[in-house]
Design an enzyme around this catalytic site. Sequence first.
Site, PDB file in Angstrom:
ATOM      1  N   GLY A 101     -17.177   4.299 -25.900  1.00  0.00           N
ATOM      2  CA  GLY A 101     -17.499   3.070 -25.197  1.00  0.00           C
ATOM      3  C   GLY A 101     -16.640   2.816 -23.983  1.00  0.00           C
ATOM      4  O   GLY A 101     -17.020   2.033 -23.103  1.00  0.00           O
ATOM      5  N   ARG A 102     -15.473   3.443 -23.923  1.00  0.00           N
ATOM      6  CA  ARG A 102     -14.617   3.290 -22.743  1.00  0.00           C
ATOM      7  C   ARG A 102     -13.834   4.561 -22.457  1.00  0.00           C
ATOM      8  O   ARG A 102     -12.804   4.533 -21.774  1.00  0.00           O
ATOM      9  CB  ARG A 102     -13.670   2.111 -22.919  1.00  0.00           C
ATOM     10  CG  ARG A 102     -12.818   2.144 -24.182  1.00  0.00           C
ATOM     11  CD  ARG A 102     -11.890   0.962 -24.237  1.00  0.00           C
ATOM     12  NE  ARG A 102     -11.187   0.899 -25.519  1.00  0.00           N
ATOM     13  CZ  ARG A 102     -10.179   0.076 -25.771  1.00  0.00           C
ATOM     14  NH1 ARG A 102      -9.750  -0.737 -24.832  1.00  0.00           N
ATOM     15  NH2 ARG A 102      -9.604   0.064 -26.950  1.00  0.00           N
ATOM     16  N   LYS A 125      -9.280   7.036 -20.845  1.00  0.00           N
ATOM     17  CA  LYS A 125      -9.611   5.888 -21.693  1.00  0.00           C
ATOM     18  C   LYS A 125      -9.455   4.620 -20.864  1.00  0.00           C
ATOM     19  O   LYS A 125      -8.359   4.304 -20.386  1.00  0.00           O
ATOM     20  CB  LYS A 125      -8.697   5.830 -22.911  1.00  0.00           C
ATOM     21  CG  LYS A 125      -9.015   4.665 -23.845  1.00  0.00           C
ATOM     22  CD  LYS A 125      -8.125   4.704 -25.065  1.00  0.00           C
ATOM     23  CE  LYS A 125      -8.413   3.529 -26.000  1.00  0.00           C
ATOM     24  NZ  LYS A 125      -7.556   3.565 -27.211  1.00  0.00           N
ATOM     25  N   ASP A 137     -16.601  -3.925 -22.107  1.00  0.00           N
ATOM     26  CA  ASP A 137     -16.589  -3.791 -20.649  1.00  0.00           C
ATOM     27  C   ASP A 137     -16.175  -2.399 -20.186  1.00  0.00           C
ATOM     28  O   ASP A 137     -16.102  -2.138 -18.985  1.00  0.00           O
ATOM     29  CB  ASP A 137     -15.672  -4.845 -20.020  1.00  0.00           C
ATOM     30  CG  ASP A 137     -14.231  -4.763 -20.507  1.00  0.00           C
ATOM     31  OD1 ASP A 137     -13.859  -3.731 -21.122  1.00  0.00           O
ATOM     32  OD2 ASP A 137     -13.469  -5.721 -20.276  1.00  0.00           O
ATOM     33  N   GLY A 138     -15.890  -1.505 -21.142  1.00  0.00           N
ATOM     34  CA  GLY A 138     -15.523  -0.143 -20.775  1.00  0.00           C
ATOM     35  C   GLY A 138     -14.114   0.006 -20.243  1.00  0.00           C
ATOM     36  O   GLY A 138     -13.725   1.100 -19.822  1.00  0.00           O
ATOM     37  N   ARG A 188      -5.648  10.890 -21.933  1.00  0.00           N
ATOM     38  CA  ARG A 188      -5.310  11.439 -23.250  1.00  0.00           C
ATOM     39  C   ARG A 188      -5.690  12.918 -23.313  1.00  0.00           C
ATOM     40  O   ARG A 188      -6.617  13.358 -22.638  1.00  0.00           O
ATOM     41  CB  ARG A 188      -6.060  10.679 -24.345  1.00  0.00           C
ATOM     42  CG  ARG A 188      -6.033   9.167 -24.164  1.00  0.00           C
ATOM     43  CD  ARG A 188      -6.521   8.444 -25.387  1.00  0.00           C
ATOM     44  NE  ARG A 188      -7.934   8.664 -25.702  1.00  0.00           N
ATOM     45  CZ  ARG A 188      -8.559   8.102 -26.725  1.00  0.00           C
ATOM     46  NH1 ARG A 188      -7.905   7.293 -27.541  1.00  0.00           N
ATOM     47  NH2 ARG A 188      -9.838   8.332 -26.962  1.00  0.00           N
ATOM     48  N   ARG A 195     -15.035  13.816 -34.077  1.00  0.00           N
ATOM     49  CA  ARG A 195     -14.590  12.944 -35.160  1.00  0.00           C
ATOM     50  C   ARG A 195     -15.445  13.117 -36.412  1.00  0.00           C
ATOM     51  O   ARG A 195     -16.525  13.694 -36.347  1.00  0.00           O
ATOM     52  CB  ARG A 195     -14.695  11.483 -34.698  1.00  0.00           C
ATOM     53  CG  ARG A 195     -13.938  11.201 -33.415  1.00  0.00           C
ATOM     54  CD  ARG A 195     -14.763  10.329 -32.461  1.00  0.00           C
ATOM     55  NE  ARG A 195     -14.082  10.208 -31.163  1.00  0.00           N
ATOM     56  CZ  ARG A 195     -13.070   9.385 -30.945  1.00  0.00           C
ATOM     57  NH1 ARG A 195     -12.647   8.591 -31.913  1.00  0.00           N
ATOM     58  NH2 ARG A 195     -12.467   9.342 -29.769  1.00  0.00           N
ATOM     59  N   ASP A 264     -14.932   6.872 -37.433  1.00  0.00           N
ATOM     60  CA  ASP A 264     -15.052   7.281 -36.037  1.00  0.00           C
ATOM     61  C   ASP A 264     -13.691   7.446 -35.369  1.00  0.00           C
ATOM     62  O   ASP A 264     -13.619   7.894 -34.220  1.00  0.00           O
ATOM     63  CB  ASP A 264     -15.906   6.279 -35.250  1.00  0.00           C
ATOM     64  CG  ASP A 264     -15.380   4.863 -35.346  1.00  0.00           C
ATOM     65  OD1 ASP A 264     -15.449   4.293 -36.446  1.00  0.00           O
ATOM     66  OD2 ASP A 264     -14.895   4.326 -34.329  1.00  0.00           O
ATOM     67  N   ASP A 274      -6.696   7.711 -31.351  1.00  0.00           N
ATOM     68  CA  ASP A 274      -7.180   6.341 -31.162  1.00  0.00           C
ATOM     69  C   ASP A 274      -6.150   5.301 -31.594  1.00  0.00           C
ATOM     70  O   ASP A 274      -6.357   4.540 -32.540  1.00  0.00           O
ATOM     71  CB  ASP A 274      -8.510   6.126 -31.898  1.00  0.00           C
ATOM     72  CG  ASP A 274      -9.624   6.964 -31.302  1.00  0.00           C
ATOM     73  OD1 ASP A 274      -9.439   7.512 -30.206  1.00  0.00           O
ATOM     74  OD2 ASP A 274     -10.685   7.073 -31.931  1.00  0.00           O
TER      75      ASP A 274
END
Length: 501
Positions: A101-102, A125, A137-138, A188, A195, A264, A274
């Site tokens: 998502g981002r 990221k 909003d990413g 990253r 995943r 995830d 994450d």
Amino acid sequence: MNAPERTPPLAGADSLAFENSFAGLPSEFFTRLQPTPVPAPYLVGASPGAAALIGLDPADLARTEAVEAFSGNRILPGSQPLSAVYSGHQFGVWAGQLGDGRAILLGDVPARDAAPAGRLELQLKGAGLTPYSRMGDGRAVLRSSIREFLCSEAMAALGIPTSRALCVTGSDMPVRRETIETAAICTRMAPSWVRFGSFEHWFYNDRGQELKILADYVIDRFYPELAGESNRYQALLREVTRRTAELMAQWQSVGFMHGVMNTDNMSILGLTIDYGPFGFMEAFDARHICNHSDHAGRYAYHMQPKIGQWNCFALGQALLPLIGEVDDAQVALDAYGAVYSAKFEALMRAKLGLRTREEADAGLIDALYTLLQANHPDFTAFFRRLGGLKVEDPAADAPLRDMFIDRAGFDAWAVQYRERLRRENSDDAARRTAMDAVNPKYVLRNYLAQQAIEKAQTGDFSEVAQLLSVLERPFDEQPENERYADLPPDWANDLEVSCSS
């Protein structure tokens, strides 16, 4: 006689040799897209250690061209940016399709260490909206990006499998969370960002062909030793289960709490990935919840080993169409408990300075954790001080005894501990050296991260750099940095991290 191989000189970002292996999968696995530029980006922090892994000169990361590239404002030569689709269980509930998502994958580049396939994937990221952003909003903010940057590198220095963080760039562009904050992008690195939820996505959508393509890709690229197994998919589940069990033991041994162990957020390579609302245990409480959003305590410290196993079962369910029989999947999963116990006990024996193994060690360790739970001493400081215990001088125990309300309880445990040390003729000096090599003096305490963040929010990034340099040597005494080992001040009790962190 052959001349020794020379390490290639460090180079600039434009020299990175992208191969884009994940982009070679069918288009159903991702969406190709470009990062969304940010205005006037600047460098917040860079990791020399992470840069060296991919042959980058750390000084190059401060150049305008590199800052633009790692902010998403400029595409590096050979990169094929994309965001991957995946699904997952979040807090134990099936959440359906999720995805990057981002996060935007730039591609994979050669690595100088023993990374699987000899390459590392670079991912931005916070680089803007993707088709998987849902209501987000990413973007990432400076606060969370600094935390991920510092903790990724701190965990690597502790010897725990983890993604790495190359750098953080920032922009004064406003981003709304609980309040208005400023944007940041964390670059990253990991051999793969596949995943558990990547497999669940295809299983729950009844897409067997894509499930097989992904499993074959992971095996061929990262687990080639499994290719010849009679049931390569069972072997994959067995190996991921083993790695996950060992990772959970490593987390527990240093008091690390992930905070959001959704499927995830679980790496198919057994890496810590994450970093969101993480924390390191301070005043010990096995029920401690580091994520303010985790109202039920699903991901509390004492739950992490069980949740790691639950997640492996979720992966086993997703792989079942390839494995074939439930019993075969169960055999692969059954190893989890024994692997975790063996790894955790081995780590704890090292933390206690024990060179040999005895059956009664589990009881000694359990008794210690019961004592810690009843008295709540600082987890990191206790084990570091324990290295100074002298077998034949209980009178010198004051620094340790003072960490316990129940001093008689500590004394009783110390009697058992000393008896155990005598049985292997433990030498005080040698044992302390060995214990100091596995019991860190410096970890990323929340208040230390907060101090670095608050300074960075004024445009002063010096504390980010200084804290990184301390965390890169967690086992060294570093007398000039003694304050970074201080217990948290009273104001730190009010710090909270949540899923927006």
